[in-house]
Design an enzyme around this catalytic site. Structure first.
Site, mmCIF file in Angstrom:
data_model
loop_
_atom_site.group_PDB
_atom_site.id
_atom_site.type_symbol
_atom_site.label_atom_id
_atom_site.label_comp_id
_atom_site.label_asym_id
_atom_site.label_seq_id
_atom_site.Cartn_x
_atom_site.Cartn_y
_atom_site.Cartn_z
ATOM 1 N N ASP A 1 -36.238 45.043 62.199
ATOM 2 C CA ASP A 1 -35.846 45.717 60.957
ATOM 3 C C ASP A 1 -34.324 45.742 60.891
ATOM 4 O OD1 ASP A 1 -35.285 47.549 58.914
ATOM 5 O OD2 ASP A 1 -36.722 49.040 59.606
ATOM 6 N N HIS B 1 -39.818 46.453 58.760
ATOM 7 C CA HIS B 1 -39.792 47.471 57.712
ATOM 8 C C HIS B 1 -40.837 47.082 56.675
ATOM 9 C CE1 HIS B 1 -36.975 50.600 56.091
ATOM 10 N NE2 HIS B 1 -37.588 50.294 54.973
ATOM 11 N N SER C 1 -37.173 55.508 55.980
ATOM 12 C CA SER C 1 -36.221 54.681 55.246
ATOM 13 C C SER C 1 -35.298 55.563 54.408
ATOM 14 C CB SER C 1 -36.978 53.652 54.410
ATOM 15 O OG SER C 1 -36.112 52.650 53.940
#
Length: 311
Positions: A246, A276, A152
């Site tokens: 995601d 996610h 991320s």
């Protein structure tokens, strides 16, 4: 696209969580601590110790006792939107990567916003990686066998670091980008349109993260938006991991294509039905363990002596 049942169970646990921008950073960080039991069992390693490298706090995971052969090293950057996350939320992931890769994993406790805005986190990531590559880390590792990895916002830092160190000697051996943030201009992809609400990470949350970290910086700055770099030639070979459900999926996969078009050996893998941040959720999501093992295998290959890693 159907969310994996285990991922849906994770979403159900957090369905009543307040939007991040309605709380302080301290409140959001405290809430994240509640997710620690979901990160799975901690793999036993030879040693795990906290120290500093280049003035940055890190946690060093050594999978095996020294035997005269210098292992490779992986600088790992945790996720959390440059605002949340810490060494604890990434602990079981870092342990697993050390075990599966056979490398020393250096998990980096980089400075976070809003206390430290852009480019503080990017500066810390690069400083630790440079110390590993220069042999100035104080660790018994081979500076010719160093990789970066992150998820991320940490994937953003890994991508940025790989770009900044393109052409460095010795070169980075590999970069692993797990559902990375590659474009700070939030929400322009199809996956944002489909998954920006009800799939844990929301468009609103991403806007909060970017605004908190970037402040008044230009969102096209390549140290914020690595996908905006027109020249990716010479960056380290890459492994890119995405989750099907995601909002960051499309920008991660688009970045993998950019890397390939620049001649960078790149493997991209999408985990079907995953959300996610599935990589951390090994206590609930089996694909987290599978992804950790896959990433570890890629790093083991990339950091092997005379490595030739297929794209």
């Amino acid at each position: 696209m159907q969310v994996h049942p285990q991922a849906q169970a994770f979403l159900d646990l957090l369905k009543d969580a307040p939007p991040l921008d309605t709380q302080t950073a301290e409140q959001n960080r405290a809430d994240l601590e509640n997710a620690l039991p979901l990160t799975g069992a901690a793999v036993d390693l030879f040693s795990v110790r906290d120290r500093t490298i280049a003035g940055v706090p890190v946690r060093v995971y050594s999978p095996d006792a020294p035997n005269g052969t210098l292992p490779g090293a992986v600088a790992y950057f945790h996720g959390g939107g440059w605002v949340l996350g810490d060494l604890e939320i990434a602990d079981t992931t870092a342990r697993a990567l050390a075990r599966h890769s056979g490398a020393v994993v250096v998990s980096v406790d980089y400075r976070k916003a809003p206390e430290h805005v852009f480019p503080a986190a990017a500066d810390d990531a690069e400083a630790v990686t440079l110390a590993l590559l220069s042999g100035e880390s104080g660790l018994a590792i081979d500076p010719n066998r160093v990789a970066v990895a992150g998820d991320s916002a940490g994937g953003n830092l890994a991508a940025v670091t790989a770009q900044q160190l393109a052409g460095h000697m010795p070169p980075l051996a590999h970069q692993v980008l797990v559902y990375p943030v590659t474009d700070a201009r939030v929400g322009s992809t199809a996956s944002y349109a489909e998954f920006a609400d009800g799939h844990f990470l929301t468009r609103r949350d991403m806007q909060y993260f970017v605004d908190t970290y970037a402040g008044g910086a230009d969102r096209d700055d390549i140290r914020l938006s690595p996908a905006r770099n027109p020249d990716l030639s010479g960056v380290a070979p890459a492994t890119v991991i995405t989750g099907e459900c995601d909002p960051l999926r499309d920008e991660g996969e688009a970045y993998a294509r950019q890397l390939r078009e620049a001649g960078v050996p790149t493997t991209a893998v999408r985990f079907g039905g995953q959300v996610h941040p599935f990589l951390y959720m090994a206590g609930l999501i089996d694909d987290a363990g599978a992804a950790r093992e896959f990433i570890g295998a890629r790093l083991r290959q990339a950091l092997a002596a005379d490595a030739v890693l297929p794209g």
